[in-house]
Design an enzyme around this catalytic site. Structure first.
Site, PDB file in Angstrom:
ATOM      1  N   GLU A  59      -5.803 -11.107  -1.173  1.00  0.00           N
ATOM      2  CA  GLU A  59      -6.640 -10.959   0.038  1.00  0.00           C
ATOM      3  C   GLU A  59      -8.120 -10.964  -0.330  1.00  0.00           C
ATOM      4  OE1 GLU A  59      -5.417  -7.517   2.355  1.00  0.00           O
ATOM      5  OE2 GLU A  59      -3.334  -7.776   1.786  1.00  0.00           O
ATOM      6  N   GLU A  94       0.794  -1.242   0.000  1.00  0.00           N
ATOM      7  CA  GLU A  94       0.000   0.000   0.000  1.00  0.00           C
ATOM      8  C   GLU A  94       0.824   1.289   0.000  1.00  0.00           C
ATOM      9  OE1 GLU A  94      -2.699  -0.499   3.313  1.00  0.00           O
ATOM     10  OE2 GLU A  94      -3.742  -2.143   2.332  1.00  0.00           O
TER      11      GLU A  94
HETATM   12  C1  GLA Z   1      -4.887  -4.722   4.276  1.00  0.00           C
HETATM   13  C2  GLA Z   1      -3.686  -5.540   4.692  1.00  0.00           C
HETATM   14  C3  GLA Z   1      -4.106  -6.855   5.295  1.00  0.00           C
HETATM   15  C4  GLA Z   1      -5.235  -6.696   6.275  1.00  0.00           C
HETATM   16  C5  GLA Z   1      -6.373  -5.961   5.647  1.00  0.00           C
HETATM   17  C6  GLA Z   1      -7.499  -5.787   6.625  1.00  0.00           C
HETATM   18  O1  GLA Z   1      -5.466  -5.161   3.128  1.00  0.00           O
HETATM   19  O2  GLA Z   1      -2.810  -5.787   3.631  1.00  0.00           O
HETATM   20  O3  GLA Z   1      -3.005  -7.432   5.934  1.00  0.00           O
HETATM   21  O4  GLA Z   1      -4.771  -6.001   7.409  1.00  0.00           O
HETATM   22  O5  GLA Z   1      -5.900  -4.686   5.247  1.00  0.00           O
HETATM   23  O6  GLA Z   1      -7.658  -6.870   7.451  1.00  0.00           O
END
Ligand code: GLA
Length: 332
Positions: free
Chosen positions: A242, A134
């Site tokens: 994710e 990020e």
């Molecule tokens: C981001 C992070 C993850 C997690 C999500 C929320 O996407 O990369 O590790 O913390 O937020 O759970």
């Protein structure tokens, strides 16, 4: 057509490993069984900076070691998540002993020590790492997020992080990971970052599309398709790192839905099926797809963006039963 009883991990075996994020390791037998539907594991929180090095120089590998042991026992791959991020990083990293902002040299030294120690520690177990998470600004024309890493070190912190990780384990696949990077605004900035890194011979091997999607995004499939084409052009591996599909578009802060409606459930099934159909078409460039949790009851979405509001974003219901569309995802 595949047998109904097989798992998603097995069904996609020849396409890409389907993985899952794991939180608490104190699991019931039923929860342990759910993990076996998947071919790869990621620590939901247990391998982030604050978990691994809460105090300077004091590393705690207990969670990571237990999870990698579990992966080994289950014959699963293991993704590393995540080395350099603006969240879940302890405050000491960015301040010096006078309480002032850490100098570039000090912050670089700490970043190097963390990445080097962690990547070496897990090098036998972890096949890929999300090295930087990020780093790109969401809105407007700003390029990089104003994170403490950027403030202390400067723009080259990203490239340096990849170089350090590569030096620590030259066989490990190194990823840049972010959310919303299938959408045009962020996709173009991500493309720019990755292109610049590659042109500077930085060892970046892949891009992670986090995949925190929702059932209301009509543009999801076309956006994702364009993003996959665009990143593939850079000769990078792509992973969905994710994945979850929320019942709510962001920012929908309603909290009066206590059980998912029929319409929500059907729409979610359609989105998951369309999504996996697209991903299968890109098997040449996709090297992994990870769900952010097994069943709805453990999802972070139950607390974000509305604390305590239930969401139902995963493949298994709260009672661990597969959702109706699970079987359809395996039919191709
Ligand atoms: C981001 C992070 C993850 C997690 C999500 C929320 O996407 O990369 O590790 O913390 O937020 O759970």
């Amino acid at each position: 057509m595949k047998e109904k009883s097989i798992t998603i991990g097995k069904a996609y075996e020849e396409y890409f490993p389907i993985g899952v994020a794991v939180g608490n390791l104190q699991m019931t037998v039923e929860q342990q069984e759910l993990l076996k539907h998947f071919k790869s594991l990621t620590a939901e929180n247990g391998m982030k900076f604050d978990a691994l090095q809460p105090c300077e120089g004091k590393f705690d590998f207990s969670y990571g070691d237990a999870l990698t042991d579990l992966a080994r026992k289950n014959h699963q791959k293991m993704r590393g998540h995540t080395l350099v991020w603006h969240q879940q990083t302890p405050a000491w990293v960015f301040v010096d002993d006078k309480g002032e902002r850490a100098s570039r040299e000090l912050a670089l030294l700490r970043m190097e020590k963390h990445i080097d120690t962690v990547v070496r520690h897990f090098s036998q177990a972890v096949y890929c790492w999300d090295v930087v998470n990020e780093a790109i600004e969401d809105r407007g024309s700003e390029f990089l997020r104003k994170s403490p890493w950027l403030a202390c070190i400067g723009e080259d912190y990203i490239g340096r992080a990849f170089e350090i990780a590569h030096r620590a384990d030259s066989k490990c696949a190194l990823f840049y990971n972010d959310y919303n990077n299938e959408r045009p605004e962020k996709r173009d900035k991500t493309y720019r970052l990755l292109k610049e890194l590659k042109e500077s011979n930085i060892p970046v091997h892949g891009v992670g599309i986090q995949g925190h999607f929702d059932i209301r995004d009509e543009q999801l499939i076309p956006n994702l398709k364009t993003a996959l084409d665009c990143y593939a052009e850079l000769d990078l591996q792509i992973q969905i790192t994710e994945l979850d599909v929320s019942m709510y578009a962001f920012p929908d802060f309603r909290s009066d839905v206590l059980v998912p409606t029929k319409e929500m459930q059907e729409r979610q099934g359609e989105v998951y099926c369309q999504l996996f159909e697209l991903l299968r078409q890109y098997r040449e460039v996709i090297t992994g797809v990870t769900l952010w949790g097994t069943r709805d009851s453990v999802s972070w979405r139950n607390d974000f963006p509305v604390p305590g509001r239930k969401d139902w974003p995963l493949l298994f219901k709260e009672d661990s039963q597969p959702k109706e569309f699970y079987a359809r995802l395996l039919e191709f």
